[in-house]
Design a protein around this motif. Structure first.
Motif, PDB file in Angstrom:
ATOM      1  N   ALA A 206     145.338  71.926 137.907  1.00 55.26           N
ATOM      2  CA  ALA A 206     144.375  70.502 137.314  1.00 55.26           C
ATOM      3  C   ALA A 206     144.599  70.598 135.849  1.00 55.26           C
ATOM      4  O   ALA A 206     144.667  69.256 134.515  1.00 55.26           O
ATOM      5  N   ARG A 207     144.803  71.423 134.694  1.00 51.72           N
ATOM      6  CA  ARG A 207     144.748  71.516 133.124  1.00 51.72           C
ATOM      7  C   ARG A 207     145.394  71.846 132.510  1.00 51.72           C
ATOM      8  O   ARG A 207     145.655  72.062 131.629  1.00 51.72           O
ATOM      9  N   THR A 208     146.395  71.663 133.676  1.00 51.24           N
ATOM     10  CA  THR A 208     148.166  71.690 132.281  1.00 51.24           C
ATOM     11  C   THR A 208     148.759  70.168 132.923  1.00 51.24           C
ATOM     12  O   THR A 208     148.847  69.229 133.532  1.00 51.24           O
ATOM     13  N   TRP A 209     149.843  70.212 131.593  1.00 54.93           N
ATOM     14  CA  TRP A 209     150.527  69.459 132.217  1.00 54.93           C
ATOM     15  C   TRP A 209     152.063  69.730 132.128  1.00 54.93           C
ATOM     16  O   TRP A 209     152.035  71.065 131.391  1.00 54.93           O
ATOM     17  N   TYR A 210     153.165  69.723 133.013  1.00 58.33           N
ATOM     18  CA  TYR A 210     153.792  70.089 133.410  1.00 58.33           C
ATOM     19  C   TYR A 210     155.113  69.375 133.124  1.00 58.33           C
ATOM     20  O   TYR A 210     155.795  67.544 133.568  1.00 58.33           O
ATOM     21  N   VAL A 211     156.238  69.335 132.212  1.00 57.88           N
ATOM     22  CA  VAL A 211     156.654  69.031 131.383  1.00 57.88           C
ATOM     23  C   VAL A 211     158.106  69.172 132.466  1.00 57.88           C
ATOM     24  O   VAL A 211     159.322  70.262 132.010  1.00 57.88           O
ATOM     25  N   GLY A 212     159.308  68.180 133.101  1.00 54.58           N
ATOM     26  CA  GLY A 212     161.120  68.481 133.051  1.00 54.58           C
ATOM     27  C   GLY A 212     161.859  67.633 133.047  1.00 54.58           C
ATOM     28  O   GLY A 212     161.481  66.710 132.799  1.00 54.58           O
ATOM     29  N   ASP A 213     162.749  67.556 133.649  1.00 53.33           N
ATOM     30  CA  ASP A 213     163.721  66.685 133.321  1.00 53.33           C
ATOM     31  C   ASP A 213     164.425  66.042 135.081  1.00 53.33           C
ATOM     32  O   ASP A 213     165.508  64.833 134.407  1.00 53.33           O
ATOM     33  N   ASN A 214     164.173  66.746 135.545  1.00 52.59           N
ATOM     34  CA  ASN A 214     164.742  65.759 136.642  1.00 52.59           C
ATOM     35  C   ASN A 214     163.712  66.158 138.272  1.00 52.59           C
ATOM     36  O   ASN A 214     162.349  66.206 138.224  1.00 52.59           O
ATOM     37  N   HIS A 215     164.253  64.622 138.945  1.00 55.08           N
ATOM     38  CA  HIS A 215     163.144  64.234 139.469  1.00 55.08           C
ATOM     39  C   HIS A 215     162.972  65.281 141.192  1.00 55.08           C
ATOM     40  O   HIS A 215     162.114  65.633 141.792  1.00 55.08           O
ATOM     41  N   ASP A 216     164.266  65.554 141.408  1.00 54.50           N
ATOM     42  CA  ASP A 216     163.876  66.595 142.793  1.00 54.50           C
ATOM     43  C   ASP A 216     163.540  68.136 142.637  1.00 54.50           C
ATOM     44  O   ASP A 216     162.695  68.631 143.535  1.00 54.50           O
ATOM     45  N   ARG A 217     163.247  68.308 140.898  1.00 55.94           N
ATOM     46  CA  ARG A 217     163.338  69.663 141.082  1.00 55.94           C
ATOM     47  C   ARG A 217     161.485  69.445 140.169  1.00 55.94           C
ATOM     48  O   ARG A 217     160.710  70.186 140.782  1.00 55.94           O
ATOM     49  N   ASP A 218     161.729  69.482 139.174  1.00 51.97           N
ATOM     50  CA  ASP A 218     160.090  68.913 138.370  1.00 51.97           C
ATOM     51  C   ASP A 218     159.209  68.143 138.539  1.00 51.97           C
ATOM     52  O   ASP A 218     158.243  68.664 139.373  1.00 51.97           O
ATOM     53  N   VAL A 219     159.760  67.152 139.547  1.00 51.04           N
ATOM     54  CA  VAL A 219     158.485  66.340 139.242  1.00 51.04           C
ATOM     55  C   VAL A 219     158.470  66.426 140.578  1.00 51.04           C
ATOM     56  O   VAL A 219     156.603  66.290 140.921  1.00 51.04           O
ATOM     57  N   LEU A 220     158.402  67.040 141.825  1.00 51.09           N
ATOM     58  CA  LEU A 220     158.817  67.181 142.971  1.00 51.09           C
ATOM     59  C   LEU A 220     157.257  68.641 142.685  1.00 51.09           C
ATOM     60  O   LEU A 220     155.874  68.862 143.517  1.00 51.09           O
ATOM     61  N   CYS A 221     157.965  68.913 141.906  1.00 49.57           N
ATOM     62  CA  CYS A 221     156.660  70.682 141.710  1.00 49.57           C
ATOM     63  C   CYS A 221     155.660  70.777 141.022  1.00 49.57           C
ATOM     64  O   CYS A 221     155.175  70.767 141.366  1.00 49.57           O
ATOM     65  N   GLY A 222     155.908  69.532 139.946  1.00 50.56           N
ATOM     66  CA  GLY A 222     154.323  69.255 139.214  1.00 50.56           C
ATOM     67  C   GLY A 222     153.099  68.163 140.491  1.00 50.56           C
ATOM     68  O   GLY A 222     151.765  68.696 140.150  1.00 50.56           O
ATOM     69  N   THR A 223     154.036  67.765 141.212  1.00 52.85           N
ATOM     70  CA  THR A 223     153.491  67.064 141.996  1.00 52.85           C
ATOM     71  C   THR A 223     152.348  68.204 143.404  1.00 52.85           C
ATOM     72  O   THR A 223     151.511  68.004 143.676  1.00 52.85           O
TER      73      THR A 223
END
Length: 268
Positions: A206-223
């Motif tokens: 909760a105290r991190t920002w996760y930054v990625g460039d793909n919806h299916d890998r990165d947005v899902l992982c951060g969520t």
């Protein structure tokens, strides 16, 4: 430069400065391009490896054909794996034994399986050109000066290649930890990728920002991992979405400079 709602749906920029900034490698730290002719170069080296062991049952063309087929099959496998909640990573041995050399004579298959780790590293070196994105060095320096700890969290067939690039660019000492899927044994969107980094840094997701460039890998992982904010950074591959993803990033930025501006807004 900055767009989209935050993870709380407010439409405002994130209010909390993160304690750690977790960055994807490809598309965030670097932009990548496929190198023309890479499969032929790798095939020649594999053919020489087989010849040194006294095996002459495959031509260079045979080897190149199967390397290309294996790379394509692996790409489809990655797309399907990102639909799973907690996918494991492809091992080096499995890639060469099952995806490239599945129909090779047993001796040749055994040889490339035994040499799978260095072959994956060589494939990573030959297959892609990597250029550090403008603004990354300034972003990492600014994080350090404001007490935000940068780290890398990235899928990789061979993370050692990514480590080499960071060392060559002098960026390896700017990040506190590097987490690569082939070394961890799991791959995004498995939330364990982010959790590994958080445990190493002593922070909660909760105290991190996760930054990625793909919806299916990165947005899902951060969520899935419960990152405080999931940032989508636009790259050449962002528009390649293999299937619809319902989850949305907390915020979208165009490049590392846009991400720095977003962070600076929390420092004022």
């Amino acid at each position: 430069m900055i767009s989209g709602p935050t993870s709380d749906g407010s439409g405002a920029e994130p209010a909390l400065t993160p304690r750690a900034l977790l960055l994807d490698f490809g598309g965030v730290v670097v932009e990548t391009r496929s190198r023309p002719g890479w499969a032929g170069e790798l095939a020649a080296e594999v053919h020489e490896l087989l010849a040194r062991a006294g095996f002459a049952g495959l031509t260079v063309t045979d080897v190149e054909t199967d390397i290309r087929a294996g790379a394509t099959a692996c790409r489809y496998w990655k797309d399907s794996a990102s639909r799973r909640y907690a996918p494991e990573e492809m091992t080096h041995r499995r890639f060469w034994a099952d995806f490239v050399a599945a129909d090779w004579p047993e001796r040749a298959r055994a040889l490339v399986t035994a040499e799978a780790a260095p072959l994956c590293r060589r494939m990573g070196e030959l297959s892609r050109e990597r250029v550090t994105r403008p603004g990354i060095k300034e972003l990492l320096a600014a994080c350090r000066s404001h007490g935000v700890v940068p780290a890398i969290v990235s899928n990789a067939l061979c993370g050692a290649v990514h480590r080499d690039h960071l060392a060559l660019e002098g960026l390896d000492r700017q990040v506190a930890v590097q987490v690569y899927s082939d070394e961890a044994g799991v791959r995004k969107p498995n939330p364990e990728m982010i959790h590994i980094a958080c445990r190493a840094l002593g922070v909660t997701p909760a105290r991190t920002w996760y930054v990625g460039d793909n919806h299916d890998r990165d947005v899902l992982c951060g969520t899935r991992a419960g990152a405080g904010t999931t940032v989508l950074m636009v790259s050449r591959s962002t528009g390649r979405i293999p299937y619809e993803v319902r989850q949305r990033p907390g915020v979208t930025v165009e490049d590392p400079r846009g991400l720095l501006a977003l962070l600076e807004a929390t420092w004022t």
